[in-house]
Design a protein around this motif. Structure first.
Motif, PDB file in Angstrom:
ATOM      1  N   PHE A  31       0.856  -1.186   0.000  1.00  0.00           N
ATOM      2  CA  PHE A  31       0.000   0.000   0.000  1.00  0.00           C
ATOM      3  C   PHE A  31       0.891   1.234   0.000  1.00  0.00           C
ATOM      4  N   VAL A  32       0.525   2.234  -0.790  1.00  0.00           N
ATOM      5  CA  VAL A  32       1.257   3.495  -0.836  1.00  0.00           C
ATOM      6  C   VAL A  32       0.322   4.600  -0.348  1.00  0.00           C
ATOM      7  N   GLY A  33       0.731   5.317   0.704  1.00  0.00           N
ATOM      8  CA  GLY A  33      -0.098   6.377   1.261  1.00  0.00           C
ATOM      9  C   GLY A  33       0.746   7.520   1.790  1.00  0.00           C
ATOM     10  N   ASP A  34       0.065   8.551   2.281  1.00  0.00           N
ATOM     11  CA  ASP A  34       0.792   9.751   2.711  1.00  0.00           C
ATOM     12  C   ASP A  34       0.537  10.137   4.149  1.00  0.00           C
ATOM     13  N   SER A  35      -0.278   9.385   4.880  1.00  0.00           N
ATOM     14  CA  SER A  35      -0.612   9.775   6.249  1.00  0.00           C
ATOM     15  C   SER A  35      -0.372   8.630   7.219  1.00  0.00           C
ATOM     16  N   VAL A  36      -0.278   8.970   8.493  1.00  0.00           N
ATOM     17  CA  VAL A  36      -0.122   7.926   9.508  1.00  0.00           C
ATOM     18  C   VAL A  36      -1.364   7.042   9.558  1.00  0.00           C
ATOM     19  N   TRP A  37      -2.506   7.579   9.141  1.00  0.00           N
ATOM     20  CA  TRP A  37      -3.746   6.795   9.122  1.00  0.00           C
ATOM     21  C   TRP A  37      -3.674   5.721   8.047  1.00  0.00           C
ATOM     22  N   ASP A  38      -3.007   6.016   6.928  1.00  0.00           N
ATOM     23  CA  ASP A  38      -2.789   5.012   5.892  1.00  0.00           C
ATOM     24  C   ASP A  38      -1.915   3.878   6.428  1.00  0.00           C
TER      25      ASP A  38
ATOM     26  N   THR B 192       3.018  15.073   5.811  1.00  0.00           N
ATOM     27  CA  THR B 192       3.434  14.339   7.001  1.00  0.00           C
ATOM     28  C   THR B 192       4.913  13.999   6.854  1.00  0.00           C
ATOM     29  N   SER B 193       5.664  14.190   7.915  1.00  0.00           N
ATOM     30  CA  SER B 193       7.114  14.068   7.827  1.00  0.00           C
ATOM     31  C   SER B 193       7.576  12.625   7.680  1.00  0.00           C
ATOM     32  N   ARG B 194       8.793  12.503   7.209  1.00  0.00           N
ATOM     33  CA  ARG B 194       9.438  11.194   7.080  1.00  0.00           C
ATOM     34  C   ARG B 194       9.473  10.480   8.432  1.00  0.00           C
ATOM     35  N   GLY B 195       9.838  11.230   9.482  1.00  0.00           N
ATOM     36  CA  GLY B 195       9.924  10.629  10.806  1.00  0.00           C
ATOM     37  C   GLY B 195       8.587  10.112  11.310  1.00  0.00           C
ATOM     38  N   GLU B 196       7.524  10.878  11.071  1.00  0.00           N
ATOM     39  CA  GLU B 196       6.199  10.456  11.508  1.00  0.00           C
ATOM     40  C   GLU B 196       5.744   9.204  10.764  1.00  0.00           C
ATOM     41  N   LEU B 197       5.963   9.174   9.466  1.00  0.00           N
ATOM     42  CA  LEU B 197       5.548   8.010   8.682  1.00  0.00           C
ATOM     43  C   LEU B 197       6.342   6.772   9.070  1.00  0.00           C
ATOM     44  N   ALA B 198       7.655   6.926   9.197  1.00  0.00           N
ATOM     45  CA  ALA B 198       8.489   5.798   9.605  1.00  0.00           C
ATOM     46  C   ALA B 198       8.134   5.357  11.017  1.00  0.00           C
ATOM     47  N   GLY B 199       7.892   6.323  11.894  1.00  0.00           N
ATOM     48  CA  GLY B 199       7.531   5.997  13.264  1.00  0.00           C
ATOM     49  C   GLY B 199       6.207   5.257  13.365  1.00  0.00           C
ATOM     50  N   ALA B 200       5.312   5.516  12.423  1.00  0.00           N
ATOM     51  CA  ALA B 200       4.014   4.830  12.411  1.00  0.00           C
ATOM     52  C   ALA B 200       4.125   3.415  11.859  1.00  0.00           C
TER      53      ALA B 200
ATOM     54  N   TYR C   2       9.382   8.032   0.816  1.00  0.00           N
ATOM     55  CA  TYR C   2       9.905   8.807  -0.303  1.00  0.00           C
ATOM     56  C   TYR C   2       9.242  10.174  -0.299  1.00  0.00           C
ATOM     57  N   ASP C   3       9.836  11.109  -1.020  1.00  0.00           N
ATOM     58  CA  ASP C   3       9.301  12.465  -1.024  1.00  0.00           C
ATOM     59  C   ASP C   3       7.951  12.562  -1.730  1.00  0.00           C
ATOM     60  N   ASP C   4       7.817  11.890  -2.869  1.00  0.00           N
ATOM     61  CA  ASP C   4       6.629  12.038  -3.706  1.00  0.00           C
ATOM     62  C   ASP C   4       6.620  10.926  -4.744  1.00  0.00           C
ATOM     63  N   PRO C   5       5.584  10.858  -5.609  1.00  0.00           N
ATOM     64  CA  PRO C   5       5.555   9.799  -6.613  1.00  0.00           C
ATOM     65  C   PRO C   5       6.789   9.789  -7.510  1.00  0.00           C
ATOM     66  N   ALA C   6       7.318  10.958  -7.839  1.00  0.00           N
ATOM     67  CA  ALA C   6       8.507  11.017  -8.695  1.00  0.00           C
ATOM     68  C   ALA C   6       9.697  10.326  -8.037  1.00  0.00           C
ATOM     69  N   ALA C   7       9.884  10.546  -6.751  1.00  0.00           N
ATOM     70  CA  ALA C   7      11.001   9.925  -6.037  1.00  0.00           C
ATOM     71  C   ALA C   7      10.812   8.414  -5.941  1.00  0.00           C
ATOM     72  N   LEU C   8       9.578   7.967  -5.712  1.00  0.00           N
ATOM     73  CA  LEU C   8       9.311   6.529  -5.680  1.00  0.00           C
ATOM     74  C   LEU C   8       9.529   5.917  -7.050  1.00  0.00           C
ATOM     75  N   LEU C   9       9.100   6.594  -8.096  1.00  0.00           N
ATOM     76  CA  LEU C   9       9.306   6.100  -9.452  1.00  0.00           C
ATOM     77  C   LEU C   9      10.792   5.935  -9.754  1.00  0.00           C
TER      78      LEU C   9
END
Length: 225
Positions: free
Chosen positions: A166-173, A192-200, A206-213
């Motif tokens: 799953f690819v999402g942008d929030s801690v809820w995802d 939402t910050s890198r730290g918050e997402l990783a911490g969740a 990644y920064d955005d779809p371009a970076a993931l691509l």
């Protein structure tokens, strides 16, 4: 139910593929202001990604009088609807979706947006040729962080939780995916910050779809499960 061993990728849409997180934030801010229930934008932003029912509980408290909730949702929808014709995809979002499909992944937009919003999001993304299935809020009894929308996405696409990311942008995802043991890749483009997402619990950020691509070949989307 799953019908084969096909691998897939489930994408959140708001804030992940289409640049809407702050539009939702300001629309909720104005709806609440008009109802004389002001909430700071930063607080609202942190709740974006929940469904409107849980978002209002989160912002206003679960013990409140819910009689005005319908009017608040209608006000948000009306305010947000003014942006529909101006929605834009996040950097290289359509390219990412098509690259996943080209790799043999079944692509699903696992969005909990209302049905009347989904069309505007799909027009903005402009990648229907690579998409297998699209969900909407009506497909889930409970909104994120409950995993209902992901369950619906799996059932409608014939995918199994053990074969998807799953690819999402929030801690809820991240929380919703975790309840099904689905790895979640986080994108910071929703604010939402890198730290918050990783911490969740995001397995990669990644920064955005371009970076993931750009990193797709070495990302969790490329690794067999």
């Amino acid at each position: 139910m799953a019908t084969d061993n096909q691998r897939g990728v489930l994408f959140d849409v708001d804030g992940t593929l289409v640049d809407t997180t702050y539009l939702h934030t300001v629309s909720w801010w104005e709806a609440l202001r008009q109802a004389d229930q002001p909430v700071p934008m930063a607080t609202i932003h942190r709740a974006i990604g929940m469904g409107s029912d849980k978002l209002l509980d989160h912002l206003l408290g679960p013990e409140r009088d819910r009689a005005a909730d319908g009017k608040l949702r209608d006000a948000h929808d009306s305010l947000y609807g003014e942006y529909w014709e101006r929605l834009v995809p996040l950097p290289r979002a359509a390219d990412l979706v098509r690259a996943c499909a080209a790799r043999g992944l079944r692509v699903v937009l696992a969005t909990s947006a209302a049905a009347h919003e989904v069309g505007a999001l799909r027009r903005a993304l402009d990648a229907d040729d690579a998409i297998t299935t699209v969900t909407c809020a009506a497909d889930a009894e409970q909104s994120k962080p409950a995993p209902d929308i992901l369950v619906a996405a799996l059932e409608q696409s014939g995918l199994d939780a053990s074969r998807v990311v799953f690819v999402g942008d929030s801690v809820w995802d991240v929380a919703a995916a975790g309840k099904l043991d689905i790895p979640c890749v986080g994108l910071t483009c929703g604010g939402t910050s890198r730290g918050e997402l990783a911490g969740a619990g995001a397995v990669a950020v990644y920064d955005d779809p371009a970076a993931l691509l750009e990193a797709l070949a070495d990302s969790p989307l490329a690794a067999p499960r």
